[in-house]
Enzyme design. Structure first.
Site, PDB file in Angstrom:
ATOM      1  N   GLU A  43       5.278  17.182 -10.500  1.00 57.25           N
ATOM      2  CA  GLU A  43       3.977  17.462 -11.109  1.00 57.25           C
ATOM      3  C   GLU A  43       3.914  18.874 -11.680  1.00 57.25           C
ATOM      4  O   GLU A  43       4.496  19.804 -11.124  1.00 57.25           O
ATOM      5  CB  GLU A  43       2.876  17.325 -10.056  1.00 57.25           C
ATOM      6  N   CYS A  55       1.222  25.700 -14.140  1.00 60.02           N
ATOM      7  CA  CYS A  55       1.700  25.816 -12.768  1.00 60.02           C
ATOM      8  C   CYS A  55       2.894  24.858 -12.661  1.00 60.02           C
ATOM      9  O   CYS A  55       2.734  23.646 -12.826  1.00 60.02           O
ATOM     10  CB  CYS A  55       0.543  25.396 -11.853  1.00 60.02           C
ATOM     11  N   CYS A  98       9.427  19.873  -0.663  1.00 63.39           N
ATOM     12  CA  CYS A  98       9.421  21.258  -0.169  1.00 63.39           C
ATOM     13  C   CYS A  98       9.832  21.252   1.292  1.00 63.39           C
ATOM     14  O   CYS A  98       9.500  20.330   2.034  1.00 63.39           O
ATOM     15  CB  CYS A  98       8.011  21.848  -0.311  1.00 63.39           C
ATOM     16  N   CYS A 134       4.171  23.992   5.372  1.00 64.91           N
ATOM     17  CA  CYS A 134       2.871  24.640   5.627  1.00 64.91           C
ATOM     18  C   CYS A 134       1.849  23.554   5.973  1.00 64.91           C
ATOM     19  O   CYS A 134       1.740  22.545   5.276  1.00 64.91           O
ATOM     20  CB  CYS A 134       2.419  25.430   4.398  1.00 64.91           C
ATOM     21  N   CYS A 188      -0.878  22.251   3.350  1.00 66.04           N
ATOM     22  CA  CYS A 188      -0.464  21.949   1.979  1.00 66.04           C
ATOM     23  C   CYS A 188      -0.096  20.479   1.818  1.00 66.04           C
ATOM     24  O   CYS A 188       0.584  19.904   2.673  1.00 66.04           O
ATOM     25  CB  CYS A 188       0.735  22.827   1.620  1.00 66.04           C
ATOM     26  N   CYS A 214      -5.079  24.203  -5.855  1.00 65.59           N
ATOM     27  CA  CYS A 214      -4.054  24.792  -4.987  1.00 65.59           C
ATOM     28  C   CYS A 214      -3.710  23.896  -3.811  1.00 65.59           C
ATOM     29  O   CYS A 214      -4.588  23.478  -3.066  1.00 65.59           O
ATOM     30  CB  CYS A 214      -4.544  26.111  -4.413  1.00 65.59           C
TER      31      CYS A 214
END
Ligand code: SAH
Length: 343
Positions: free
Chosen positions: A90, A103, A110, A114, A117, A331
């Site tokens: 994305e 972005c 990943c 976190c 997230c 975010c």
């Protein structure tokens, strides 16, 4: 086959020499790719037919297919790209008064984990190559017909965990003969991979470094970000100070405020102590709730109090405007859902 967009201009010159061509061919190809933004070797009409054939036989020209495009009421656009190997990534395009900002993702998945997230829980698949990072910008520019002025490495992935490819992508993005986006208009965001912060300081690239701090003590930070067990706040800030000393550049600290977690005045006080005297700026982000996430947004009142406390105590802090939250493009919301392929 090698992806032609994986070459920096210097590397492409060497590559041309290695196939018996003159180095100026590299400049011509670069211009076709990044200025004219063509999608095939056939369109590179100032190259001989022979050379075009040779390029077609030996190199691929990565062109993403748009699998999905969502548009927010605020103009933000989220793209889901088919990256040609069965995976998807994305990218998000945001409109600001100063121009268009993209972005970009740096990895497929990943590893950082976190807790707040949405990328967490998607298995890590692989790093993106430099060409695959750059292609996100080209594909969006081709789709919108508009020039992008800013690039932030804040999509899926940890850019400093894919260090070499991210640096190479930045050199292509930044090159005047490439996408020609000034380094000051490029930001890398990291969860805090300390050794790579020291490396980045020595790269002599004028891009902005954002550090996802999110807490003012190790206990809270470790509960939000497992990376803190490896590199704690003290080590992280030591690296940041060294980065500032070497580059003379201001660091931007990201701080996502979650209700009753890291948003009270005690946290603000601790944060002031940590950052006092540093050349920095704090970007406060109202945390976005993700599916099954245990963190919820702080109240507006608390966010403003937190910001005012920092500002009153010598730390420059601003609240980030949230864009694209209605299309899950804000975010930490990026994740590849509803997708019948490798996710
Ligand atoms: N891995 C990098 C870049 C990707 S995330 C990093 O950690 O910095 C980009 C920014 O969004 C980071 O500051 C990240 O901590 C933040 N973020 C992630 N999830 C969020 C959420 N749910 N709400 C608000 N910000 C979030």
């Amino acid at each position: 086959m090698k992806n032609i967009k994986d070459f920096s201009l210097e590397d492409l010159k060497q590559e041309m020499l290695s196939i018996g061509e003159k180095t100026f061919r590299a400049e011509q190809i670069f211009k076709w790719l990044y200025v004219d933004k063509v999608k095939s070797f056939d369109e590179m009409t100032n190259l001989s037919l022979d050379l075009r054939e040779k390029l077609k036989e030996n190199y691929s020209i990565c062109n993403y297919k748009i699998l999905k495009k969502l548009e927010s009421v605020d103009g933000t656009k989220k793209y889901l790209f088919d990256i040609l190997d069965g995976n998807a990534i994305e990218s998000v395009l945001m409109e600001y008064h100063y121009g268009k900002s993209i972005c970009v993702s740096s990895q497929v998945g990943c590893k950082m984990g976190c807790k707040f997230c949405a990328s967490t829980g998607i298995p890590f698949i692989r790093n993106l190559s430099s060409g695959e990072i750059v292609e996100q910008i080209l594909a969006v520019e081709q789709d919108t017909g508009e020039k992008i002025s800013n690039v932030v490495f804040m999509g899926i992935g940890e850019p400093l965990d894919n260090y070499d490819n991210v640096i190479k992508a930045i050199r292509i993005i930044n090159n005047q003969k490439g996408l020609n986006i000034g380094a000051r208009h490029i930001s890398i965001s990291t969860s805090g991979i300390v050794p790579r912060i020291y490396d980045l300081a020595k790269e002599n690239i004028q891009c902005t470094l954002s550090v996802s701090l999110h807490a003012s003590n190790d206990e809270t930070r470790s509960s939000m970000m497992p990376v803190n067990n490896r590199y704690n706040i003290e080590e992280l800030l030591k690296a940041c100070k060294e980065y500032i000393k070497i580059t003379n550049k201001r660091i931007s600290f990201e701080y996502a405020l979650a209700k009753d977690n890291n948003d009270n005045l005690e946290d603000a006080k601790e944060l002031v102590k940590l950052l006092k005297g540093m050349l920095c700026h704090v970007n406060l982000i109202p945390i976005n709730k993700i599916e099954n996430g245990k963190f919820t947004k702080s109240s507006n009142e608390n966010i403003i109090k937190f910001r005012d406390y920092l500002n009153d105590h010598g730390i420059v802090a601003t609240i980030r405007r949230e864009l694209g939250s209605d299309i899950d493009a804000a975010c930490g919301q990026l994740r590849r859902k509803n997708l019948d392929r490798n996710v």
